[in-house]
Design an enzyme around this catalytic site. Sequence first.
Site, PDB file in Angstrom:
ATOM      1  N   ASP A   1      28.534  94.105  96.637  1.00 40.77           N
ATOM      2  CA  ASP A   1      28.765  93.104  97.677  1.00 40.77           C
ATOM      3  C   ASP A   1      29.112  93.833  98.986  1.00 40.77           C
ATOM      4  OD1 ASP A   1      28.913  90.762  99.036  1.00 40.77           O
ATOM      5  OD2 ASP A   1      30.459  89.828  97.812  1.00 40.77           O
TER       6      ASP A   1
HETATM    7  C1  BGC Z   1      29.524  87.597 100.089  1.00 40.10           C
HETATM    8  C2  BGC Z   1      28.329  87.527  99.177  1.00 40.10           C
HETATM    9  C3  BGC Z   1      27.057  87.442  99.992  1.00 40.10           C
HETATM   10  C4  BGC Z   1      27.016  88.599 100.975  1.00 40.10           C
HETATM   11  C5  BGC Z   1      25.757  88.631 101.810  1.00 40.10           C
HETATM   12  C6  BGC Z   1      29.356  88.662 101.149  1.00 40.10           C
HETATM   13  O1  BGC Z   1      30.405  88.659 102.076  1.00 40.10           O
HETATM   14  O2  BGC Z   1      30.682  87.835  99.317  1.00 40.10           O
HETATM   15  O3  BGC Z   1      28.439  86.430  98.316  1.00 40.10           O
HETATM   16  O4  BGC Z   1      25.941  87.447  99.165  1.00 40.10           O
HETATM   17  O5  BGC Z   1      28.137  88.528 101.820  1.00 40.10           O
HETATM   18  O6  BGC Z   1      25.636  87.581 102.654  1.00 40.10           O
END
Ligand code: BGC
Length: 835
Positions: free
Chosen positions: A381
């Site tokens: 993530d």
């Molecule tokens: C979130 C994810 C997401 C990613 C990309 C992160 O901050 O926790 O769920 O897929 O951003 O947008």
Amino acid sequence: MIGIWNSKIETELANMKFIFQIEDLNELQLRVWSEPVPMVEIDETVIEGNHLFAKGHNKYAPGILTFDLYFEENSFTGKLDMMGQEIELIGEKGRGTALSEEFAALAEMIRKTDLSPRTDAEIKEEVDKLLSKMSLEDKIGQMSQCLSSNHSFGGEVESAPPEVLVAEGKAGSILGAFDLKRIYELQKIAVEQSPHKIPLFFNADIIHGFQTIFPVPLAWSCSWDMELIKDACSIAAKEATASGNTYNHGPMVDLTRDPRWGRVVEGAGEDPYLGAQIAKAQVEGFQGDSLFSDETLIACLKHFIGYGGTEGGRDYNTVDISEGTLRNFHLPAFQAGIEAGAGSVMNAFNIYQGVPVAGNSFLLRELLREELGFEGMLISDYGSVEEIQIHGAARDKREAAAMAINATMDIEMVTRAYADELPRLVEAGTIKEEQLNDAVRRILTYKYKIGIMDDPYRYIQPEKEAQLHFHPDHLEKSRELARKSVVMLKNNGVLPLKREQKVAVIGPFGASRDLLGPWQFSQYAYETISLLQGISAKGLDKSQLKYVQGCDVEADIENGIEEAIMAAKESDVIVLALGEHSDMSGEAASRTDITLPAVQMKLAEAVVATGKPVVLVLTNGRPLALNWFEQHTDAIVETWFLGSQAGHAIADVLFGDYNPSGKLTMSFPQNVGQVPVYYNHFKTGRPVTNATRDQKYISKYIDSPNDPLYPFGYGLSYSKFEYSNLHIDLPKMTRKEVLQASVTVTNTGHYAGEEIVQLYIQDLYGSTVRPVKELKNFRSIRLEPGQSQRVEFQISEQDLIYYTGNHRYEAELGEFKLYIGSNSVDVMEVAFELV
Ligand code: BGC
């Protein structure tokens, strides 16, 4: 100037289009929608004659925008000041052509027509061949993702522009390129300039629809309808792949118990069994029968694992859960998603047993890969590899990168720890190049599977954008799922509304289009059906329908309450539309107070004081504390964020054109002090029972009951369902036998309706303590008034298995209770034994 207007511009960041929507809702109101990413929020508008001046801000980055426009009959001219940059605007009436229209001819030329999928053996051979030619740097490039522009949605990231990274082969996937033109540009650079001409993945968060927006996942989980959820995901995939997206950052399958946590809106609630069914349906919807299809997306199960256990409901906070809780509660949804073939998994930001998941070898290597057999791509993530160091589990970025690669993390999202550190780690022998080879093999395998290695432009489908985006059939599905997601929490008979009644729609969500919820980027947001539009469409004439906003979501409006009281007094019934705006839930949107904002409470008190019947219609992204409303209103309809067709779906329910059947998938607390409150809790050594309720040394509060206001599985209908004659055929069952349980359900009401019949089990004792109830099955039935049906379930040893105190999955002999009912509290019960 009332109506829709559009204007297109080219900026450094992207080709953009602005849609101006000017409406007359008691007074003129302006909304501005931008494409490809809706990022404009208007704070102030002044309209004088044909001149419009508006000031707003960028939702995702600090920056002021002003519009200074002069309107003619069919066109307008003016200026946009965007974060200090002045841009001429020329626009015309109407929605205008799509940004990607100019690609239609080009796309036809660059795509291949005769493409067939490769066999697994062929893919393996090609991948090995390619891998043998790649340098260490090329491999790390495939393992690195970058943003589609220098503009960041999350924390700022220092790196070269995407064009440079892609040309040099230093990025293998791109996050958040919503514009087909941008996708084409970057893919072209990858296949023409990068060292091995390897095409890119285009990743995006497609959580509950792409252009057609469906109810938020917490809402759709309340439908308990796997087919419809699957359809929604399959439509989202069709619309998203038309725009070049290939790799989804979804579904989110975290178990959620704490409504303070804003991300509960993205998940399926507090139950592992239901969560697993929904995870499976979503993966099947996004991925379809084959990833080779140009209408399916790679699904990514997130966030592995335990993110929902965040302390105090504060996003990104510490998680401290036992292995039993991890396996018995948090794991089943991931396991089901993996069994359904999800191509990817994303790690959670949190720690587990003190080690950040991004670098946690027990979770990622041992549990996910070795035990669950996950062979797909593991993606970190946003920023979470570097955060291993910030957590304090690594001395520096290099050690963090080593931990992540040792845990088998294949792709680093956006940040550059892999790019900066892996070369030296391999050189020093701290990690082996073979570890990188494994990661790159997985990545390239999926690039072959989805067909881009053979036709990099196959997802550039502007003609399909035109054909599929916001298609009427998709909208119809969205409305269908929206109606099924509504949960009626209270009704003293005021609902359904009658068409001859005079209705006052009062509240900040009365005419609002903020009904899509977080995690959506639809360019059609301005076409969202508001509640007022939905109710108007029911054929009430002008004199019967009044609308007063009363207040903003979090602020007063001058004379708002006075106007609301007047409108209330002149009507037969009030539809009080209150809630949370879409930025109050979702990522980084935790709340400590889960009641409605004070200004809305003031409005509600004033409206209720008129003595007119009040129907509370809620728009929100989490369970709220609704005690006051339970006591003072006549009906409560929980609508969450229902998506593009929200207003129609709600009106269908309010007027009885649709009989609600939604059931809660998260308990609603009586007050925030009870949180987390969930139905499948352990018993404690001093449980509250009818006999102990008034004693002192009991596990209870002195100022609040333990029970939630509305329990898991709860939801009303216009029908009345009665349960009788619960029967089981085997009071003692052996491991080999299958127990049959059945119950009669009768619709004793006046409306035909659907009921979700729920079966729970309680394992009375075990090598570790067991929840007081666990959902094990459910069935939806439809009954005409007066009709009865015998509903049957089967229980086998499989249903009784859990991760025991002996550190294995097994069913333990002993006594159980079986419950069947309409929710987790209103049940009939019978005992049985596993012998
Ligand atoms: C979130 C994810 C997401 C990613 C990309 C992160 O901050 O926790 O769920 O897929 O951003 O947008």
